[in-house]
Design a protein around this motif. Structure first.
Motif, PDB file in Angstrom:
ATOM      1  N   PRO A  70     -19.327 -15.378 -27.739  1.00 14.46           N
ATOM      2  CA  PRO A  70     -19.580 -15.662 -29.161  1.00 14.46           C
ATOM      3  C   PRO A  70     -19.291 -17.103 -29.572  1.00 14.46           C
ATOM      4  N   GLY A  71     -18.469 -17.803 -28.828  1.00 13.27           N
ATOM      5  CA  GLY A  71     -18.153 -19.180 -29.205  1.00 13.27           C
ATOM      6  C   GLY A  71     -19.112 -20.208 -28.640  1.00 13.27           C
ATOM      7  N   LEU A  72     -20.077 -19.748 -27.865  1.00  9.90           N
ATOM      8  CA  LEU A  72     -20.998 -20.659 -27.193  1.00  9.90           C
ATOM      9  C   LEU A  72     -22.396 -20.538 -27.798  1.00  9.90           C
ATOM     10  N   GLY A  73     -22.925 -21.633 -28.276  1.00  9.07           N
ATOM     11  CA  GLY A  73     -24.293 -21.630 -28.756  1.00  9.07           C
ATOM     12  C   GLY A  73     -25.257 -21.703 -27.586  1.00  9.07           C
ATOM     13  N   VAL A  74     -26.426 -21.064 -27.735  1.00  9.57           N
ATOM     14  CA  VAL A  74     -27.451 -21.083 -26.691  1.00  9.57           C
ATOM     15  C   VAL A  74     -28.794 -21.411 -27.326  1.00  9.57           C
ATOM     16  N   LYS A  75     -29.411 -22.484 -26.853  1.00 11.39           N
ATOM     17  CA  LYS A  75     -30.755 -22.861 -27.320  1.00 11.39           C
ATOM     18  C   LYS A  75     -31.726 -22.621 -26.171  1.00 11.39           C
ATOM     19  N   ASN A  76     -32.814 -21.917 -26.465  1.00 12.18           N
ATOM     20  CA  ASN A  76     -33.799 -21.553 -25.448  1.00 12.18           C
ATOM     21  C   ASN A  76     -35.106 -22.288 -25.718  1.00 12.18           C
ATOM     22  N   LEU A  77     -35.539 -23.131 -24.762  1.00  6.79           N
ATOM     23  CA  LEU A  77     -36.795 -23.872 -24.872  1.00  6.79           C
ATOM     24  C   LEU A  77     -37.811 -23.247 -23.931  1.00  6.79           C
ATOM     25  N   ILE A  78     -39.019 -23.010 -24.428  1.00  3.17           N
ATOM     26  CA  ILE A  78     -40.031 -22.302 -23.637  1.00  3.17           C
ATOM     27  C   ILE A  78     -41.281 -23.159 -23.486  1.00  3.17           C
ATOM     28  N   ASN A  79     -41.730 -23.308 -22.247  1.00  3.46           N
ATOM     29  CA  ASN A  79     -43.012 -23.942 -21.949  1.00  3.46           C
ATOM     30  C   ASN A  79     -43.714 -23.136 -20.879  1.00  3.46           C
ATOM     31  N   GLY A  80     -45.016 -23.320 -20.766  1.00  6.39           N
ATOM     32  CA  GLY A  80     -45.798 -22.651 -19.729  1.00  6.39           C
ATOM     33  C   GLY A  80     -45.976 -23.558 -18.521  1.00  6.39           C
ATOM     34  N   ASP A  81     -47.233 -23.746 -18.114  1.00 12.31           N
ATOM     35  CA  ASP A  81     -47.510 -24.551 -16.938  1.00 12.31           C
ATOM     36  C   ASP A  81     -47.152 -26.016 -17.126  1.00 12.31           C
ATOM     37  N   ASP A  82     -46.965 -26.436 -18.373  1.00  5.65           N
ATOM     38  CA  ASP A  82     -46.629 -27.843 -18.619  1.00  5.65           C
ATOM     39  C   ASP A  82     -45.132 -28.095 -18.610  1.00  5.65           C
ATOM     40  N   LEU A  83     -44.329 -27.115 -18.211  1.00  8.57           N
ATOM     41  CA  LEU A  83     -42.874 -27.292 -18.250  1.00  8.57           C
ATOM     42  C   LEU A  83     -42.433 -28.523 -17.472  1.00  8.57           C
ATOM     43  N   GLY A  84     -43.004 -28.733 -16.275  1.00 16.75           N
ATOM     44  CA  GLY A  84     -42.590 -29.862 -15.455  1.00 16.75           C
ATOM     45  C   GLY A  84     -42.765 -31.187 -16.171  1.00 16.75           C
ATOM     46  N   GLN A  85     -43.935 -31.387 -16.785  1.00 15.40           N
ATOM     47  CA  GLN A  85     -44.194 -32.637 -17.500  1.00 15.40           C
ATOM     48  C   GLN A  85     -43.280 -32.781 -18.711  1.00 15.40           C
ATOM     49  N   VAL A  86     -43.087 -31.672 -19.439  1.00 19.21           N
ATOM     50  CA  VAL A  86     -42.231 -31.713 -20.627  1.00 19.21           C
ATOM     51  C   VAL A  86     -40.798 -32.052 -20.230  1.00 19.21           C
ATOM     52  N   TYR A  87     -40.321 -31.434 -19.170  1.00 19.53           N
ATOM     53  CA  TYR A  87     -38.948 -31.711 -18.742  1.00 19.53           C
ATOM     54  C   TYR A  87     -38.790 -33.172 -18.326  1.00 19.53           C
TER      55      TYR A  87
END
Length: 429
Positions: A70-87
């Protein structure tokens, strides 16, 4: 292997990553502002979360992780086939996510070399998680400098699915195990208006099947050499290409296969318009129940003189892993909590039972709700394994090989032209 990222000037080894004028603009991409600088927020970048198999299970697991921490925030980022370029773009701005969930393929092959991600071997051992991982998975994720690129997670079996009802309707009495039997079956199926083997000849599914067929006459060592160097001039490689063109020109593949994609392939098989498809386990898990009941899994038929005595399948352990970024190292205690949670037997079991995923981890859980996935796991010595070429193909040759694949599936293209197209993909890299 030199990275295409290095050649493009996007990433530079030694001093980490440096920004370059060549960085492409990404419309609608918030990656540059994605990473949360809050030390109590863990940022995860993943391909799971939309329609990818296992997405609902992953999102539910993330909710459980939040409840347990509960003390830890979690942010989830979602990409498809372009994940590599976005990262890569976010890493250039030093705003990358802490953990990245993606496969070992194309761009990601270079990440550890260019400091986009870190060697995780020490963390795996320090956290006592090595025994959870299958030895073959550890080997597959380890590079030639003995660095473990990521924590292995998803694996896959890639057998051939045969619709028994359609084969029976065409008078095909048994699952083909040789090229001659496959050609004979294709003729009978076509006579009944049924497409024989459907394949995405215009994308990665066709590339994988072409590679599998070429390996009919190659040992694993020979196949590794061919797909690392782009040299398809050996006797075995030429024989494999000729075998492929013989099958193609005999009408084994669906009409206009060179223009089909993975989506059209699965649609044809799942709607029973085609009798056969080469299907990785995530695709097997999505076959409708009424088709599953009369579908059998096996291997790709071999030819006389093959290097393999049994029909072939692809097995791979590099489908999804957990990569740790330089930003993640700064929050390593949070990353450890997340990885321990995802490696827990109860978390792993839910991916097997709810999503039909093959795992790179040790588990006694069986995919009872996904009988074709379980059947593929039981094939064992009935089939022979060939290499998944992804970890050997230079990143810059990946997309040119897709173009070469479409050329190869075009009926009438000679073996010499197929070989030239494949080798040209490496020269253009």
């Amino acid at each position: 292997m030199r990275s295409s990222l290095t050649r493009r000037g996007l990433l530079a080894a030694g001093s980490g990553l440096v920004a370059a004028a060549a960085v492409p603009a990404l419309s609608g991409c918030s990656s540059l502002a994605a990473a949360d600088s809050d030390p109590e927020t863990l940022v995860i970048h993943t391909q799971l979360g939309t329609t990818a198999p296992g997405s609902p299970t992953y999102l539910a697991a993330l909710d459980r992780f939040r409840e347990e921490n509960p003390g830890l925030g979690v942010k989830n980022l979602i990409n498809g086939d372009d994940l590599g370029q976005v990262y890569e773009t976010s890493r250039l701005a030093r705003k990358e996510a802490d953990v990245v969930m993606v496969n070992l393929y194309d761009k990601t092959l270079a990440w550890t070399d260019v400091d986009a991600t870190v060697d995780v071997r020490g963390y795996l051992d320090d956290w006592g998680l090595r025994e959870r991982v299958l030895p073959a998975a550890l080997s597959a994720w380890t590079d030639d400098r003995d660095r473990l690129r990521a924590f292995p997670y998803f694996a896959t079996n890639w057998p051939v699915a045969y619709n028994r009802t359609l084969l029976d309707r065409a008078g095909v009495d048994a699952i083909p195990t040789t090229g001659d039997e496959l050609i004979a079956a294709a003729r009978k199926l076509r006579a009944k208006g049924i497409a024989p083997v459907t394949v995405g000849g215009n994308d990665w599914t066709g590339q994988k099947l072409l590679a599998q067929i070429i390996q009919t006459f190659l040992t694993q060592e020979e196949a590794r050499h061919a797909y690392t160097t782009g040299d398809f001039g050996s006797r075995g490689a030429r024989a494999g290409i000729e075998y492929f063109t013989t099958l193609r020109d005999a009408g084994v593949f669906a009409d206009k296969a060179q223009g089909l994609t993975s989506d059209s392939m699965t649609t044809q098989f799942n709607t029973q318009a085609a009798a056969v498809q080469s299907a990785m386990s995530s695709a097997l898990a999505k076959i409708p129940a009424d088709v599953v009941r009369h579908t059998e899994v096996g291997g790709w038929p071999v030819a006389e003189g093959a290097a393999h005595s049994r029909p072939t399948v692809i097995r791979a352990f590099t489908l999804i892993g957990f990569w740790i970024s330089p930003n993640g190292v700064r929050k390593i205690e949070h990353v450890e909590k997340f990885l321990r949670f995802m490696y827990r037997p109860d978390t792993v079991a839910r991916f097997v039972t709810e999503a039909g995923r093959d795992m790179a981890l040790r588990t006694d859980t069986v995919s009872t709700g996904f009988p074709l996935v379980a059947a593929a796991q039981r094939l064992g010595s009935d089939v022979s394994q060939v290499l998944l070429p992804d970890v050997y193909v230079p990143p810059s040759a990946t997309q040119p090989l897709i173009t070469a694949t479409s050329t190869s599936f075009t009926r009438g293209t000679s073996p010499a032209r197929v070989r030239a197209a494949l080798e040209s993909a490496y020269r253009s890299a």
